[in-house]
Design a protein around this motif. Structure first.
Motif, short mmCIF file in Angstrom:
data_model
loop_
_atom_site.label_atom_id
_atom_site.label_comp_id
_atom_site.label_asym_id
_atom_site.label_seq_id
_atom_site.Cartn_x
_atom_site.Cartn_y
_atom_site.Cartn_z
N GLU A 53 31.03 73.10 19.06
CA GLU A 53 29.70 73.07 19.67
C GLU A 53 28.76 72.27 18.78
OE1 GLU A 53 26.16 76.17 21.06
OE2 GLU A 53 28.19 76.90 20.62
N ASP A 54 27.97 71.42 19.40
CA ASP A 54 27.02 70.59 18.65
C ASP A 54 25.73 71.38 18.41
OD1 ASP A 54 25.38 68.69 17.56
OD2 ASP A 54 25.73 67.18 19.13
N PRO A 55 25.40 71.68 17.17
CA PRO A 55 24.17 72.44 16.91
C PRO A 55 22.90 71.66 17.23
CG PRO A 55 25.12 71.66 14.85
CD PRO A 55 26.11 71.33 15.91
N TYR A 56 23.04 70.37 17.42
CA TYR A 56 21.88 69.54 17.72
C TYR A 56 21.93 68.95 19.13
CZ TYR A 56 21.46 69.92 12.69
OH TYR A 56 21.37 70.42 11.42
N ALA A 57 22.73 69.55 19.97
CA ALA A 57 22.83 69.07 21.35
C ALA A 57 21.52 69.30 22.08
CB ALA A 57 23.96 69.79 22.07
N ALA A 58 21.29 68.50 23.11
CA ALA A 58 20.08 68.66 23.93
C ALA A 58 20.11 70.03 24.60
CB ALA A 58 20.00 67.56 24.97
N ASN A 59 18.95 70.65 24.68
CA ASN A 59 18.85 71.93 25.37
C ASN A 59 18.96 71.72 26.88
OD1 ASN A 59 18.28 73.52 23.00
ND2 ASN A 59 16.25 72.58 22.99
N GLU A 60 19.39 72.74 27.58
CA GLU A 60 19.52 72.66 29.04
C GLU A 60 18.24 73.15 29.70
OE1 GLU A 60 22.07 75.15 32.09
OE2 GLU A 60 23.30 73.60 31.16
N CYS A 61 17.67 72.31 30.54
CA CYS A 61 16.46 72.67 31.28
C CYS A 61 16.81 73.75 32.30
CB CYS A 61 15.88 71.44 31.98
SG CYS A 61 14.48 71.80 33.07
N ALA A 62 16.09 74.87 32.26
CA ALA A 62 16.40 75.99 33.15
C ALA A 62 16.18 75.64 34.61
CB ALA A 62 15.54 77.20 32.76
N ARG A 63 15.23 74.78 34.90
CA ARG A 63 14.93 74.44 36.30
C ARG A 63 15.88 73.38 36.85
NH1 ARG A 63 10.69 70.95 38.60
NH2 ARG A 63 10.30 71.58 40.75
N GLU A 64 16.28 72.43 35.99
CA GLU A 64 17.20 71.38 36.44
C GLU A 64 18.66 71.77 36.28
OE1 GLU A 64 15.78 67.84 34.22
OE2 GLU A 64 15.51 67.03 36.24
N ALA A 65 18.92 72.80 35.41
CA ALA A 65 20.29 73.24 35.13
C ALA A 65 21.14 72.11 34.55
CB ALA A 65 20.95 73.83 36.38
N ASN A 110 32.28 67.70 16.96
CA ASN A 110 31.64 67.86 18.27
C ASN A 110 31.62 66.49 18.94
OD1 ASN A 110 29.13 66.46 17.47
ND2 ASN A 110 28.76 68.30 16.23
N LYS A 111 31.19 66.44 20.18
CA LYS A 111 31.26 65.18 20.93
C LYS A 111 30.42 64.10 20.27
CE LYS A 111 30.72 63.07 25.46
NZ LYS A 111 30.31 63.22 26.88
N ARG A 112 29.25 64.45 19.79
CA ARG A 112 28.39 63.45 19.15
C ARG A 112 29.09 62.84 17.95
NH1 ARG A 112 25.26 64.47 14.93
NH2 ARG A 112 25.42 66.72 15.35
N GLU A 113 29.78 63.67 17.14
CA GLU A 113 30.49 63.17 15.96
C GLU A 113 31.71 62.36 16.37
OE1 GLU A 113 29.40 66.79 12.85
OE2 GLU A 113 31.07 67.01 14.27
N LEU A 114 32.37 62.78 17.46
CA LEU A 114 33.52 62.02 17.95
C LEU A 114 33.10 60.61 18.34
CD1 LEU A 114 36.52 61.96 18.86
CD2 LEU A 114 35.75 62.81 21.09
N LEU A 115 31.98 60.50 19.03
CA LEU A 115 31.52 59.18 19.48
C LEU A 115 31.06 58.30 18.33
CD1 LEU A 115 29.56 60.23 22.69
CD2 LEU A 115 31.57 58.75 22.60
N ARG A 116 30.80 58.89 17.18
CA ARG A 116 30.38 58.09 16.02
C ARG A 116 31.57 57.51 15.27
NH1 ARG A 116 26.08 61.62 12.71
NH2 ARG A 116 26.25 59.79 11.34
N LEU A 117 32.79 57.95 15.60
CA LEU A 117 33.97 57.41 14.93
C LEU A 117 34.20 55.96 15.35
CD1 LEU A 117 36.49 60.39 15.32
CD2 LEU A 117 35.10 59.81 13.32
N PRO A 118 34.61 55.10 14.44
CA PRO A 118 34.87 53.70 14.80
C PRO A 118 35.98 53.61 15.84
CG PRO A 118 35.71 54.20 12.60
CD PRO A 118 34.88 55.36 13.01
N GLY A 119 35.74 52.83 16.87
CA GLY A 119 36.74 52.60 17.90
C GLY A 119 36.72 53.62 19.02
#
Length: 340
Positions: free
Chosen positions: A64-76, A33-42
């Motif tokens: 899909e990141d199971p620990y991704a931030a939730n989406e605020c329903a009001r801010e979308a 997922n994107k979080r894991e990709l960004l943790r790769l060196p370089g």
């Protein structure tokens, strides 16, 4: 499948970074997922963006990141503090929340159990159900304040009718009702200073405005509990009152309503228990200081609470002192409520 054989249009530099990080195939890449990709060196934000763009062009996406931030329903949009927030709502208010405040987003969950209680929005005793949306902390506070705001406006309207019963020719009209709307619907550019209520005479002419502020605390001379020691009002609110008074060409009075919650398990009802008013001509005399609110980047004007009087005295004030106030405004303009 190797990158060179996959048809993935990825830049050579990004491919080399992935290979150095031991990601040697498209299959391996798609397991990240994107979080894991960004943790790769370089791999930084720039490299990540280019890799994501190459995947999107090929009709692919990361896991899909199971620990991704939730989406605020009001801010979308995603927010780290977006959590499941729970509200007891009647069916009509639940629909209004979904359609007007949350962009037609249905609740994440609605209880099947129906209970008799007070809706946290309309503050009416109805059949309610517990409903949940993902909301950030700021939006949760705003949404929870709406029910109080509605209860406060109804309290002022009923108190006005009781207090001015002997002078029905001075009728109160709400001009800025509480609204459900997504965050950011109004911009600072579009913002128009107005007041919550205006009072019209028998001929239908507006003679004064009322700006309503509500809270849990009392002021001296009534209410429930220990009175607050000072009254704070954002300087932007002060400016809005001044602007609205100039636009209406009538004085605007500040009114504070004490609204408290009373348990009706498992719900809560809001009740108005105190009402006070302040004359704008007396507010500058009771100004203590102007400073930033604690933990906020907003300036507020702090007033001595002696500037407020019980609302029961407002009819006498309007009858005896108001004509002079009106003449003063026409002659000298609306008073400055604070000075920085």
């Amino acid at each position: 499948m190797q990158f060179r054989d996959s048809g993935l249009s990825i830049e050579r530099a990004e491919e080399q970074r992935l290979l150095r990080a031991q990601v040697t195939s498209v299959e391996q890449l798609l397991e990240l997922n994107k979080r894991e990709l960004l943790r790769l060196p370089g791999i930084g934000e720039g490299s990540s963006s280019r890799i994501l763009a190459a995947l999107a062009n090929a009709g692919l996406s990361l896991a899909e990141d199971p620990y991704a931030a939730n989406e605020c329903a009001r801010e979308a949009k995603a927010a780290r503090d977006a959590e499941l927030r729970s509200y007891f709502l009647c069916d009509s208010c639940r629909d209004a929340y979904a359609q007007q405040a949350f962009g037609d987003r249905s609740p994440e969950w609605v209880s099947s159990e129906r209970v008799e209680g007070y809706c946290c929005h309309c503050n009416e005793l109805r059949t309610v159900r517990l409903s949940q949306w993902f909301l950030c902390g700021t939006c949760d506070r705003v949404v929870r304040s709406l029910g109080r705001g509605l209860a406060s406006a109804k309290f002022v309207a009923s108190s006005w009718a009781d207090t001015f019963g002997s002078a029905p020719e001075l009728s109160l009209r709400e001009t800025d009702p509480v609204e459900l709307r997504p965050r950011g619907r109004r911009s600072d550019v579009d913002r128009v200073a107005t007041v919550d209520f205006v009072a019209d005479d028998a001929a239908g002419e507006t003679v004064l405005g009322v700006e309503l502020k509500s809270g849990r605390s009392a002021l001296p001379g009534g209410g429930i509990g220990k009175p607050m020691s000072t009254f704070q009002l954002d300087t932007t609110d002060c400016d809005d009152i001044t602007t609205a008074a100039a636009a209406l060409n009538v004085p605007v009075f500040l009114v504070h309503a004490q609204i408290i919650g009373r348990a009706h398990a498992p719900t809560e009802r809001y009740e108005g228990v105190g009402l006070w008013f302040a004359s704008p001509w007396e507010m500058p005399q009771h100004l203590k200081e102007v400073r930033s609110r604690p933990r906020e980047r907003r300036d507020a004007a702090y007033f001595k609470t002696a500037v407020f009087r019980p609302f029961a005295e407002f009819p006498a004030y309007v009858k005896h002192a108001f004509p002079e106030d009106l003449e003063s405004m026409r002659r000298d303009g609306f008073p400055f409520l604070y000075r920085s």
